[in-house]
Design a protein around this motif. Structure first.
Motif, mmCIF file in Angstrom:
data_model
loop_
_atom_site.group_PDB
_atom_site.id
_atom_site.type_symbol
_atom_site.label_atom_id
_atom_site.label_comp_id
_atom_site.label_asym_id
_atom_site.label_seq_id
_atom_site.Cartn_x
_atom_site.Cartn_y
_atom_site.Cartn_z
ATOM 1 N N CYS A 22 -2.048 -5.513 -18.351
ATOM 2 C CA CYS A 22 -2.287 -5.103 -16.961
ATOM 3 C C CYS A 22 -2.158 -3.590 -16.837
ATOM 4 O O CYS A 22 -1.316 -2.974 -17.484
ATOM 5 C CB CYS A 22 -1.291 -5.787 -16.027
ATOM 6 S SG CYS A 22 -1.625 -7.551 -15.834
ATOM 7 N N SER A 23 -2.987 -3.004 -15.981
ATOM 8 C CA SER A 23 -2.957 -1.552 -15.799
ATOM 9 C C SER A 23 -2.627 -1.159 -14.365
ATOM 10 O O SER A 23 -2.578 0.021 -14.047
ATOM 11 C CB SER A 23 -4.313 -0.944 -16.197
ATOM 12 O OG SER A 23 -5.357 -1.530 -15.431
ATOM 13 N N SER A 24 -2.397 -2.149 -13.491
ATOM 14 C CA SER A 24 -2.081 -1.857 -12.097
ATOM 15 C C SER A 24 -0.622 -2.226 -11.810
ATOM 16 O O SER A 24 0.048 -2.886 -12.599
ATOM 17 C CB SER A 24 -3.019 -2.634 -11.162
ATOM 18 O OG SER A 24 -2.946 -4.024 -11.426
ATOM 19 N N ARG A 25 -0.123 -1.811 -10.672
ATOM 20 C CA ARG A 25 1.282 -2.011 -10.322
ATOM 21 C C ARG A 25 1.582 -3.479 -10.015
ATOM 22 O O ARG A 25 0.751 -4.213 -9.484
ATOM 23 C CB ARG A 25 1.662 -1.172 -9.110
ATOM 24 C CG ARG A 25 1.597 0.311 -9.340
ATOM 25 C CD ARG A 25 1.994 1.079 -8.097
ATOM 26 N NE ARG A 25 3.399 0.850 -7.751
ATOM 27 C CZ ARG A 25 4.407 1.531 -8.282
ATOM 28 N NH1 ARG A 25 4.172 2.465 -9.184
ATOM 29 N NH2 ARG A 25 5.651 1.286 -7.926
ATOM 30 N N CYS A 26 2.801 -3.905 -10.358
ATOM 31 C CA CYS A 26 3.287 -5.224 -9.940
ATOM 32 C C CYS A 26 3.728 -5.110 -8.482
ATOM 33 O O CYS A 26 4.566 -4.265 -8.165
ATOM 34 C CB CYS A 26 4.489 -5.660 -10.781
ATOM 35 S SG CYS A 26 4.140 -5.970 -12.508
ATOM 36 N N VAL A 27 3.210 -5.941 -7.632
ATOM 37 C CA VAL A 27 3.648 -5.900 -6.231
ATOM 38 C C VAL A 27 4.875 -6.773 -6.021
ATOM 39 O O VAL A 27 5.651 -6.550 -5.094
ATOM 40 C CB VAL A 27 2.510 -6.322 -5.274
ATOM 41 C CG1 VAL A 27 1.372 -5.303 -5.335
ATOM 42 C CG2 VAL A 27 1.986 -7.717 -5.604
ATOM 43 N N TRP A 28 5.052 -7.787 -6.890
ATOM 44 C CA TRP A 28 6.302 -8.551 -6.888
ATOM 45 C C TRP A 28 6.501 -9.198 -8.249
ATOM 46 O O TRP A 28 5.562 -9.402 -9.016
ATOM 47 C CB TRP A 28 6.357 -9.601 -5.778
ATOM 48 C CG TRP A 28 5.226 -10.605 -5.708
ATOM 49 C CD1 TRP A 28 4.157 -10.565 -4.869
ATOM 50 C CD2 TRP A 28 5.057 -11.798 -6.503
ATOM 51 N NE1 TRP A 28 3.327 -11.645 -5.087
ATOM 52 C CE2 TRP A 28 3.865 -12.429 -6.076
ATOM 53 C CE3 TRP A 28 5.803 -12.391 -7.514
ATOM 54 C CZ2 TRP A 28 3.404 -13.605 -6.643
ATOM 55 C CZ3 TRP A 28 5.341 -13.575 -8.079
ATOM 56 C CH2 TRP A 28 4.151 -14.169 -7.642
ATOM 57 N N MET A 29 7.751 -9.516 -8.527
ATOM 58 C CA MET A 29 8.114 -10.166 -9.777
ATOM 59 C C MET A 29 9.199 -11.194 -9.480
ATOM 60 O O MET A 29 10.218 -10.872 -8.865
ATOM 61 C CB MET A 29 8.627 -9.149 -10.796
ATOM 62 C CG MET A 29 9.134 -9.755 -12.098
ATOM 63 S SD MET A 29 9.465 -8.505 -13.384
ATOM 64 C CE MET A 29 10.794 -7.558 -12.630
ATOM 65 N N GLU A 30 8.989 -12.441 -9.894
ATOM 66 C CA GLU A 30 9.961 -13.509 -9.675
ATOM 67 C C GLU A 30 10.394 -14.070 -11.026
ATOM 68 O O GLU A 30 9.578 -14.520 -11.816
ATOM 69 C CB GLU A 30 9.379 -14.623 -8.812
ATOM 70 C CG GLU A 30 10.394 -15.709 -8.478
ATOM 71 C CD GLU A 30 9.821 -16.784 -7.569
ATOM 72 O OE1 GLU A 30 10.307 -16.928 -6.433
ATOM 73 O OE2 GLU A 30 8.857 -17.462 -7.994
ATOM 74 N N THR A 31 11.693 -14.046 -11.265
ATOM 75 C CA THR A 31 12.245 -14.520 -12.530
ATOM 76 C C THR A 31 13.047 -15.788 -12.313
ATOM 77 O O THR A 31 13.897 -15.853 -11.422
ATOM 78 C CB THR A 31 13.154 -13.448 -13.167
ATOM 79 O OG1 THR A 31 12.381 -12.261 -13.387
ATOM 80 C CG2 THR A 31 13.725 -13.936 -14.490
ATOM 81 N N THR A 32 12.759 -16.794 -13.111
ATOM 82 C CA THR A 32 13.521 -18.044 -13.101
ATOM 83 C C THR A 32 14.408 -18.060 -14.336
ATOM 84 O O THR A 32 13.938 -17.830 -15.452
ATOM 85 C CB THR A 32 12.577 -19.262 -13.133
ATOM 86 O OG1 THR A 32 11.675 -19.203 -12.023
ATOM 87 C CG2 THR A 32 13.368 -20.565 -13.064
ATOM 88 N N TYR A 33 15.705 -18.303 -14.119
ATOM 89 C CA TYR A 33 16.641 -18.284 -15.240
ATOM 90 C C TYR A 33 17.760 -19.292 -15.041
ATOM 91 O O TYR A 33 18.028 -19.735 -13.926
ATOM 92 C CB TYR A 33 17.229 -16.883 -15.427
ATOM 93 C CG TYR A 33 18.071 -16.371 -14.284
ATOM 94 C CD1 TYR A 33 19.467 -16.409 -14.339
ATOM 95 C CD2 TYR A 33 17.476 -15.824 -13.147
ATOM 96 C CE1 TYR A 33 20.242 -15.921 -13.296
ATOM 97 C CE2 TYR A 33 18.244 -15.339 -12.099
ATOM 98 C CZ TYR A 33 19.623 -15.382 -12.173
ATOM 99 O OH TYR A 33 20.395 -14.910 -11.134
ATOM 100 N N ASN A 34 18.387 -19.662 -16.132
ATOM 101 C CA ASN A 34 19.544 -20.557 -16.115
ATOM 102 C C ASN A 34 20.798 -19.790 -16.458
ATOM 103 O O ASN A 34 20.765 -18.807 -17.199
ATOM 104 C CB ASN A 34 19.370 -21.711 -17.119
ATOM 105 C CG ASN A 34 18.397 -22.764 -16.631
ATOM 106 O OD1 ASN A 34 17.704 -22.551 -15.652
ATOM 107 N ND2 ASN A 34 18.335 -23.882 -17.312
ATOM 108 N N CYS A 35 21.922 -20.258 -15.944
ATOM 109 C CA CYS A 35 23.231 -19.749 -16.335
ATOM 110 C C CYS A 35 23.894 -20.807 -17.198
ATOM 111 O O CYS A 35 24.159 -21.921 -16.730
ATOM 112 C CB CYS A 35 24.095 -19.448 -15.108
ATOM 113 S SG CYS A 35 23.461 -18.108 -14.077
ATOM 114 N N VAL A 36 24.137 -20.482 -18.459
ATOM 115 C CA VAL A 36 24.702 -21.452 -19.396
ATOM 116 C C VAL A 36 26.094 -21.006 -19.821
ATOM 117 O O VAL A 36 26.473 -19.843 -19.698
ATOM 118 C CB VAL A 36 23.803 -21.624 -20.639
ATOM 119 C CG1 VAL A 36 22.407 -22.075 -20.249
ATOM 120 C CG2 VAL A 36 23.732 -20.326 -21.439
#
Length: 218
Positions: free
Chosen positions: A103-117
């Motif tokens: 990608c060469s354009s800006r990210c307008v949003w980023m959503e991260t899914t993660y676990n706590c182990v």
């Protein structure tokens, strides 16, 4: 009665540390995404991003209607996993998302899914051995670095002409630890230049690592 209370507390703790968390960051509102697991360890599962200006999110809410992504989010996922897996907390700057190819354009949003182990971060001084143990489960190494990023861990008296290098990192540390320990019930690894290579000569190093225990085959 005390045993029952302790068992109930353990069950509640485990259920909290195993649930999926989501963090959404809007580029127009903040420049850094922060993940946090308290006493648990972060394991990033997925990252979703948008490079469409029409999909800018506001107040932590992304648009209801989303068009197909302009490009793959896999490079951003790898960045988040590298920076965050196996740590109690971490930060991912949005400009890392902006610059992630193809990608060469800006990210307008980023959503991260993660676990706590369950797990903790361990430190072993150079020439000593790291011991990993999982009983009936098997080891999954999450993070490792053989080098030095702190002057306080494994302190030593260094000569004035060569102070400790606290920017010493070895990107192959995780690969070495994973090859030696993943899938085993127990594992021992010596923190040495012979095993991990001498990435910062003249500096006494230490092995920093974290791992979790998983069922065989996972």
């Amino acid at each position: 009665m005390k045993f029952v209370a302790r068992l109930l507390l353990t069950v509640l703790c485990c259920s909290v540390l195993s649930r999926a968390e989501k963090t959404l960051t809007c580029d127009l509102e903040t420049s850094t995404q922060k993940l946090y697991c308290g006493y648990g360890l972060i394991v990033v599962q997925n990252v979703a991003v948008s490079h469409r200006e029409t999909e800018s999110c506001v107040s932590g809410v992304r648009p209801d209607r989303l068009d197909p992504p302009l490009c793959s989010s896999t490079p951003v996922l790898h960045i988040a996993q590298h920076r965050c897996n196996g740590r109690h907390r971490c930060s991912v700057r949005m400009d890392l998302c902006h610059s992630a190819r193809p990608c060469s354009s800006r990210c307008v949003w980023m959503e991260t899914t993660y676990n706590c182990v369950h797990g903790k971060i361990h430190y072993v001084c150079q020439k000593h051995r790291a011991s990993l143990y999982c009983g009936r489960q098997v080891i999954k190494v999450l993070m490792a670095n053989y080098g030095r990023t702190s002057k306080w861990v494994c302190r030593y008296s260094a000569p004035h002409r060569q102070p400790p290098n606290t920017g010493c990192t070895n990107p192959d540390s995780l690969k070495v630890m994973s090859q030696r320990c993943d899938g085993k019930h127990k594992c021992s690894v010596r923190a040495s230049n012979h095993i991990f290579a001498n990435v910062c000569p003249g500096t006494r190093k230490y092995l920093q690592y974290s791992y979790t225990c998983v069922d065989p085959g996972n």
